[in-house]
Scaffold this motif. Structure first.
Motif, PDB file in Angstrom:
ATOM      1  N   TYR A 163      -3.928  18.187   7.468  1.00  0.00           N
ATOM      2  CA  TYR A 163      -3.589  17.785   7.313  1.00  0.00           C
ATOM      3  C   TYR A 163      -3.751  17.770   6.140  1.00  0.00           C
ATOM      4  O   TYR A 163      -4.302  18.144   5.619  1.00  0.00           O
ATOM      5  CB  TYR A 163      -4.473  16.291   7.862  1.00  0.00           C
ATOM      6  CG  TYR A 163      -5.260  15.993   7.727  1.00  0.00           C
ATOM      7  CD1 TYR A 163      -6.079  15.035   5.888  1.00  0.00           C
ATOM      8  CD2 TYR A 163      -6.495  16.413   8.074  1.00  0.00           C
ATOM      9  CE1 TYR A 163      -7.435  15.366   5.898  1.00  0.00           C
ATOM     10  CE2 TYR A 163      -8.223  16.303   7.852  1.00  0.00           C
ATOM     11  CZ  TYR A 163      -8.554  15.510   7.062  1.00  0.00           C
ATOM     12  OH  TYR A 163      -9.361  15.148   5.852  1.00  0.00           O
ATOM     13  N   PHE A 164      -2.640  16.692   5.488  1.00  0.00           N
ATOM     14  CA  PHE A 164      -2.627  16.562   4.476  1.00  0.00           C
ATOM     15  C   PHE A 164      -3.155  14.893   3.308  1.00  0.00           C
ATOM     16  O   PHE A 164      -3.086  14.464   4.236  1.00  0.00           O
ATOM     17  CB  PHE A 164      -1.128  16.543   2.865  1.00  0.00           C
ATOM     18  CG  PHE A 164      -0.972  17.828   3.118  1.00  0.00           C
ATOM     19  CD1 PHE A 164      -1.551  19.407   2.983  1.00  0.00           C
ATOM     20  CD2 PHE A 164       0.049  18.219   4.512  1.00  0.00           C
ATOM     21  CE1 PHE A 164      -0.860  20.462   2.268  1.00  0.00           C
ATOM     22  CE2 PHE A 164       1.127  19.858   4.700  1.00  0.00           C
ATOM     23  CZ  PHE A 164       0.025  20.939   3.360  1.00  0.00           C
ATOM     24  N   LEU A 165      -3.875  14.876   2.476  1.00  0.00           N
ATOM     25  CA  LEU A 165      -4.183  13.993   1.973  1.00  0.00           C
ATOM     26  C   LEU A 165      -3.213  12.778   1.333  1.00  0.00           C
ATOM     27  O   LEU A 165      -2.341  13.425   0.546  1.00  0.00           O
ATOM     28  CB  LEU A 165      -5.207  13.150   1.598  1.00  0.00           C
ATOM     29  CG  LEU A 165      -6.457  14.052   1.965  1.00  0.00           C
ATOM     30  CD1 LEU A 165      -7.760  14.738   0.824  1.00  0.00           C
ATOM     31  CD2 LEU A 165      -6.723  12.783   2.875  1.00  0.00           C
ATOM     32  N   GLN A 166      -2.458  11.927   1.559  1.00  0.00           N
ATOM     33  CA  GLN A 166      -1.052  10.999   0.840  1.00  0.00           C
ATOM     34  C   GLN A 166      -2.176   9.339   0.015  1.00  0.00           C
ATOM     35  O   GLN A 166      -2.602   8.801   1.013  1.00  0.00           O
ATOM     36  CB  GLN A 166      -0.380  10.759   1.224  1.00  0.00           C
ATOM     37  CG  GLN A 166       0.965  10.434   1.021  1.00  0.00           C
ATOM     38  CD  GLN A 166       2.141  10.077   1.857  1.00  0.00           C
ATOM     39  OE1 GLN A 166       2.277  10.411   2.929  1.00  0.00           O
ATOM     40  NE2 GLN A 166       3.120   9.293   1.274  1.00  0.00           N
ATOM     41  N   ILE A 167      -1.826   9.551  -1.210  1.00  0.00           N
ATOM     42  CA  ILE A 167      -2.348   8.106  -1.445  1.00  0.00           C
ATOM     43  C   ILE A 167      -1.252   7.096  -1.765  1.00  0.00           C
ATOM     44  O   ILE A 167       0.199   7.184  -1.078  1.00  0.00           O
ATOM     45  CB  ILE A 167      -2.620   8.168  -3.141  1.00  0.00           C
ATOM     46  CG1 ILE A 167      -2.973   7.329  -3.561  1.00  0.00           C
ATOM     47  CG2 ILE A 167      -0.707   8.685  -4.023  1.00  0.00           C
ATOM     48  CD1 ILE A 167      -2.850   7.501  -5.489  1.00  0.00           C
ATOM     49  N   THR A 168      -2.155   5.722  -0.780  1.00  0.00           N
ATOM     50  CA  THR A 168      -1.579   4.905  -0.146  1.00  0.00           C
ATOM     51  C   THR A 168      -1.021   3.935  -1.872  1.00  0.00           C
ATOM     52  O   THR A 168      -1.676   3.883  -2.364  1.00  0.00           O
ATOM     53  CB  THR A 168      -2.244   3.993   0.902  1.00  0.00           C
ATOM     54  OG1 THR A 168      -3.731   3.426  -0.475  1.00  0.00           O
ATOM     55  CG2 THR A 168      -2.916   4.439   1.292  1.00  0.00           C
ATOM     56  N   ASP A 169      -0.597   2.298  -1.348  1.00  0.00           N
ATOM     57  CA  ASP A 169      -0.176   1.310  -2.627  1.00  0.00           C
ATOM     58  C   ASP A 169      -1.403   1.178  -3.114  1.00  0.00           C
ATOM     59  O   ASP A 169      -1.218   0.738  -3.987  1.00  0.00           O
ATOM     60  CB  ASP A 169       0.901   0.974  -1.241  1.00  0.00           C
ATOM     61  CG  ASP A 169       2.080   1.216  -1.072  1.00  0.00           C
ATOM     62  OD1 ASP A 169       2.374   1.926  -2.099  1.00  0.00           O
ATOM     63  OD2 ASP A 169       3.223   0.796  -0.810  1.00  0.00           O
ATOM     64  N   GLN A 170      -2.246   0.783  -2.374  1.00  0.00           N
ATOM     65  CA  GLN A 170      -3.424   0.651  -2.728  1.00  0.00           C
ATOM     66  C   GLN A 170      -3.846   1.402  -3.643  1.00  0.00           C
ATOM     67  O   GLN A 170      -4.861   0.963  -4.413  1.00  0.00           O
ATOM     68  CB  GLN A 170      -4.155   0.174  -1.272  1.00  0.00           C
ATOM     69  CG  GLN A 170      -5.220  -1.026  -1.318  1.00  0.00           C
ATOM     70  CD  GLN A 170      -6.668  -1.187  -0.759  1.00  0.00           C
ATOM     71  OE1 GLN A 170      -6.373  -0.693   1.230  1.00  0.00           O
ATOM     72  NE2 GLN A 170      -7.533  -2.138  -0.721  1.00  0.00           N
ATOM     73  N   GLY A 171      -4.555   2.162  -3.260  1.00  0.00           N
ATOM     74  CA  GLY A 171      -4.738   3.773  -3.914  1.00  0.00           C
ATOM     75  C   GLY A 171      -4.031   4.178  -5.397  1.00  0.00           C
ATOM     76  O   GLY A 171      -4.891   4.277  -6.539  1.00  0.00           O
ATOM     77  N   LYS A 172      -2.758   3.806  -5.667  1.00  0.00           N
ATOM     78  CA  LYS A 172      -2.015   3.552  -6.617  1.00  0.00           C
ATOM     79  C   LYS A 172      -2.278   2.614  -7.178  1.00  0.00           C
ATOM     80  O   LYS A 172      -2.816   2.551  -9.034  1.00  0.00           O
ATOM     81  CB  LYS A 172      -0.492   3.629  -6.276  1.00  0.00           C
ATOM     82  CG  LYS A 172       0.519   5.579  -5.595  1.00  0.00           C
ATOM     83  CD  LYS A 172       1.982   4.153  -5.257  1.00  0.00           C
ATOM     84  CE  LYS A 172       2.092   6.101  -4.999  1.00  0.00           C
ATOM     85  NZ  LYS A 172       3.286   5.355  -4.531  1.00  0.00           N
TER      86      LYS A 172
END
Length: 141
Positions: A89-98
């Protein structure tokens, strides 16, 4: 390089590391250094696998996996399947993370701005460029 300049660099690096260690006990924002760097890497360079992140930061995969799991638990990143390998899998930043990353970056910038308020723009630029060059040299060694 003259011996005198090497001695000055060695001494100033030792002092810098000591002072950074002493102030790092006080958290800047809500993210610790590892979380901040992982989120920054993913935000600026796109989705990434744990192996690529561990290579980037020269850390064990298990360390990055543990840090990534903490970010995922807080809702700052999400997993997306690797289309080429169903197990990965890959990790993707969420809106909350941004949002969290931006808030922390602004808090860090405010501190740096205060520390360097008496420096000229030219001095700040030169310092940033030399730090970037030094960091790249560390990676290449």
């Amino acid at each position: 390089m003259e011996e005198n300049s090497l001695g000055m660099i060695e001494s100033e690096l030792a002092i810098l590391l000591r002072r950074l260690t002493s102030i790092s006990t006080y958290k800047i924002g809500s993210l610790d250094r590892s979380a901040y760097l992982l989120l920054q890497q993913i935000a600026y360079h796109g989705s990434s696998g744990v192996k690529a992140l561990s290579d980037e930061f020269r850390l064990d995969i298990s360390t990055v996996s543990r840090q990534a799991a903490a970010l995922e638990q807080k809702g700052y990143v999400s997993r997306i399947p690797d289309p080429l390998d169903g197990r990965a899998y890959f990790l993707q930043i969420t809106d909350q993370g941004k949002t969290e990353l931006n808030d922390n970056k602004n808090a860090r910038l405010a501190i740096i701005e205060e520390l360097l308020q008496s420096w000229s723009d030219e001095e700040r630029m030169m310092f940033g460029q030399l730090m970037r060059k030094f960091n790249r040299t560390l990676i290449e060694s």
